[in-house]
Design an enzyme around this catalytic site. Structure first.
Site, PDB file in Angstrom:
ATOM      1  N   LYS A  10       5.760   3.183   4.172  1.00 53.94           N
ATOM      2  CA  LYS A  10       5.895   2.458   2.909  1.00 53.94           C
ATOM      3  C   LYS A  10       7.280   2.714   2.301  1.00 53.94           C
ATOM      4  O   LYS A  10       7.995   3.642   2.710  1.00 53.94           O
ATOM      5  CB  LYS A  10       4.763   2.883   1.960  1.00 53.94           C
ATOM      6  CG  LYS A  10       3.363   2.412   2.434  1.00 53.94           C
ATOM      7  CD  LYS A  10       2.273   2.948   1.517  1.00 53.94           C
ATOM      8  CE  LYS A  10       0.909   2.355   1.856  1.00 53.94           C
ATOM      9  NZ  LYS A  10      -0.175   2.957   1.037  1.00 53.94           N
ATOM     10  N   ARG A 113      -5.335   8.255  11.661  1.00 56.63           N
ATOM     11  CA  ARG A 113      -5.847   8.556  10.312  1.00 56.63           C
ATOM     12  C   ARG A 113      -5.877  10.073  10.072  1.00 56.63           C
ATOM     13  O   ARG A 113      -5.582  10.535   8.976  1.00 56.63           O
ATOM     14  CB  ARG A 113      -7.265   7.981  10.116  1.00 56.63           C
ATOM     15  CG  ARG A 113      -7.372   6.472  10.074  1.00 56.63           C
ATOM     16  CD  ARG A 113      -6.718   5.815   8.884  1.00 56.63           C
ATOM     17  NE  ARG A 113      -7.203   6.230   7.593  1.00 56.63           N
ATOM     18  CZ  ARG A 113      -7.000   5.527   6.465  1.00 56.63           C
ATOM     19  NH1 ARG A 113      -6.346   4.355   6.503  1.00 56.63           N
ATOM     20  NH2 ARG A 113      -7.414   5.963   5.324  1.00 56.63           N
ATOM     21  N   HIS A 153       0.929   3.380   5.534  1.00 55.39           N
ATOM     22  CA  HIS A 153      -0.319   2.648   5.723  1.00 55.39           C
ATOM     23  C   HIS A 153      -0.763   2.899   7.150  1.00 55.39           C
ATOM     24  O   HIS A 153       0.075   2.914   8.066  1.00 55.39           O
ATOM     25  CB  HIS A 153      -0.130   1.138   5.529  1.00 55.39           C
ATOM     26  CG  HIS A 153      -1.282   0.385   6.147  1.00 55.39           C
ATOM     27  ND1 HIS A 153      -2.514   0.311   5.542  1.00 55.39           N
ATOM     28  CD2 HIS A 153      -1.420  -0.230   7.347  1.00 55.39           C
ATOM     29  CE1 HIS A 153      -3.348  -0.349   6.342  1.00 55.39           C
ATOM     30  NE2 HIS A 153      -2.707  -0.678   7.446  1.00 55.39           N
TER      31      HIS A 153
HETATM   32  P1  GDP Z   1      -5.584   3.938   2.829  1.00 51.86           P
HETATM   33  O1  GDP Z   1      -6.270   3.181   3.932  1.00 51.86           O
HETATM   34  O2  GDP Z   1      -5.778   5.431   2.954  1.00 51.86           O
HETATM   35  O3  GDP Z   1      -4.126   3.574   2.664  1.00 51.86           O
HETATM   36  O4  GDP Z   1      -6.301   3.544   1.454  1.00 51.86           O
HETATM   37  P2  GDP Z   1      -6.926   2.139   0.946  1.00 51.86           P
HETATM   38  O5  GDP Z   1      -6.809   1.106   2.005  1.00 51.86           O
HETATM   39  O6  GDP Z   1      -8.279   2.412   0.387  1.00 51.86           O
HETATM   40  O7  GDP Z   1      -5.978   1.779  -0.290  1.00 51.86           O
HETATM   41  C1  GDP Z   1      -4.743   1.163  -0.092  1.00 51.86           C
HETATM   42  C2  GDP Z   1      -3.696   1.850  -0.946  1.00 51.86           C
HETATM   43  O8  GDP Z   1      -3.972   1.623  -2.338  1.00 51.86           O
HETATM   44  C3  GDP Z   1      -3.614   3.363  -0.826  1.00 51.86           C
HETATM   45  O9  GDP Z   1      -2.906   3.789   0.300  1.00 51.86           O
HETATM   46  C4  GDP Z   1      -2.925   3.738  -2.138  1.00 51.86           C
HETATM   47  O10 GDP Z   1      -1.519   3.485  -2.063  1.00 51.86           O
HETATM   48  C5  GDP Z   1      -3.541   2.726  -3.119  1.00 51.86           C
HETATM   49  N1  GDP Z   1      -4.745   3.213  -3.824  1.00 51.86           N
HETATM   50  C6  GDP Z   1      -6.027   3.177  -3.395  1.00 51.86           C
HETATM   51  N2  GDP Z   1      -6.876   3.636  -4.327  1.00 51.86           N
HETATM   52  C7  GDP Z   1      -6.114   3.964  -5.405  1.00 51.86           C
HETATM   53  C8  GDP Z   1      -6.421   4.491  -6.715  1.00 51.86           C
HETATM   54  O11 GDP Z   1      -7.547   4.760  -7.084  1.00 51.86           O
HETATM   55  N3  GDP Z   1      -5.372   4.679  -7.553  1.00 51.86           N
HETATM   56  C9  GDP Z   1      -4.080   4.394  -7.203  1.00 51.86           C
HETATM   57  N4  GDP Z   1      -3.118   4.608  -8.109  1.00 51.86           N
HETATM   58  N5  GDP Z   1      -3.746   3.892  -5.997  1.00 51.86           N
HETATM   59  C10 GDP Z   1      -4.751   3.686  -5.097  1.00 51.86           C
HETATM   60 MG    MG Z   2      -6.734   1.132   4.102  1.00 50.58          MG
END
Ligand code: GDP
Ligand code: MG
Length: 176
Positions: A10, A113, A153
């Site tokens: 990112k 992951r 990501h």
């Molecule tokens: P990942 O697969 O671990 O990247 O997580 P997700 O796909 O669930 O979420 C996508 C992205 O959204 C994450 O990598 C974070 O950058 C952001 N994100 C997700 N949940 C939150 C939250 O509750 N608060 C904030 N500020 N950012 C979040």
């Molecule tokens: Mg994700």
């Protein structure tokens, strides 16, 4: 089972000069870089990658347990996450990213992951990318009304990896 996964570094990872260090974590874990490119992400691709019109996707964002929520709580959670996705678009479009396909013999999606850590850097174990190099948290970023800056990501499932490889590299899943 998919033998590839999709990752992008990112804009915070690129800005902080961590491209080489982040790739090193994957290589040390036995994953191989198959394709790699630094790009300026475009809005249309980012909108497809993080869709605003997919209810199930919005509800899984942040990987929280929502099984016990009332209808009212679920609605509030959905609205909050919808806002997070909008903030996420802004974050990912804020500078160059490095997209890559990683290959591995045994379940590379899960391996990637594990190397990446948890979504919230503050909850990520030492030894993981987000645990070692992350400097943001859900608490801090939510208070500042931004998406949490967590460096990378990584696809969550083999099906997600196939969809994302097609979206970002314009090709169908194809083992070389
Ligand atoms: P990942 O697969 O671990 O990247 O997580 P997700 O796909 O669930 O979420 C996508 C992205 O959204 C994450 O990598 C974070 O950058 C952001 N994100 C997700 N949940 C939150 C939250 O509750 N608060 C904030 N500020 N950012 C979040
Ligand atoms: Mg994700």
């Amino acid at each position: 089972m998919s033998s590839r996964s999709f990752v992008f570094i990112k804009p915070d990872g690129v800005r902080r000069n961590l491209i080489g260090e982040i790739i090193g974590y994957f290589e040390k874990a036995g994953l191989k870089v198959d394709k790699l490119q630094k790009i300026e992400p475009d809005e249309a691709t980012v909108n497809k990658h993080y869709p605003l019109d997919d209810r199930d996707y919005i509800l899984t964002l942040g990987h929280r347990d929502i099984s016990g929520l009332s209808d009212k709580e679920l609605k509030a959670f959905y609205q909050k996450n919808l806002e997070v996705v909008k903030r996420l678009h802004k974050y990912v479009l804020s500078g160059p990213i490095v997209k890559m396909i990683l290959i591995g013999t045994e379940n590379p999606v899960a391996k990637v992951r594990e190397v990446v850590g948890k979504t919230n850097p503050a909850d990520s174990p030492k030894g993981s990318i987000r645990g070692d190099l992350g400097i943001d948290s859900f608490v801090k970023s939510d208070a500042e009304e931004r998406a949490c800056e967590n460096l990378v990501h990584a696809s969550g499932t083999p099906a997600e990896a196939e969809r994302e490889i097609k979206l970002w590299f314009g090709e169908d899943f194809n083992v070389i």
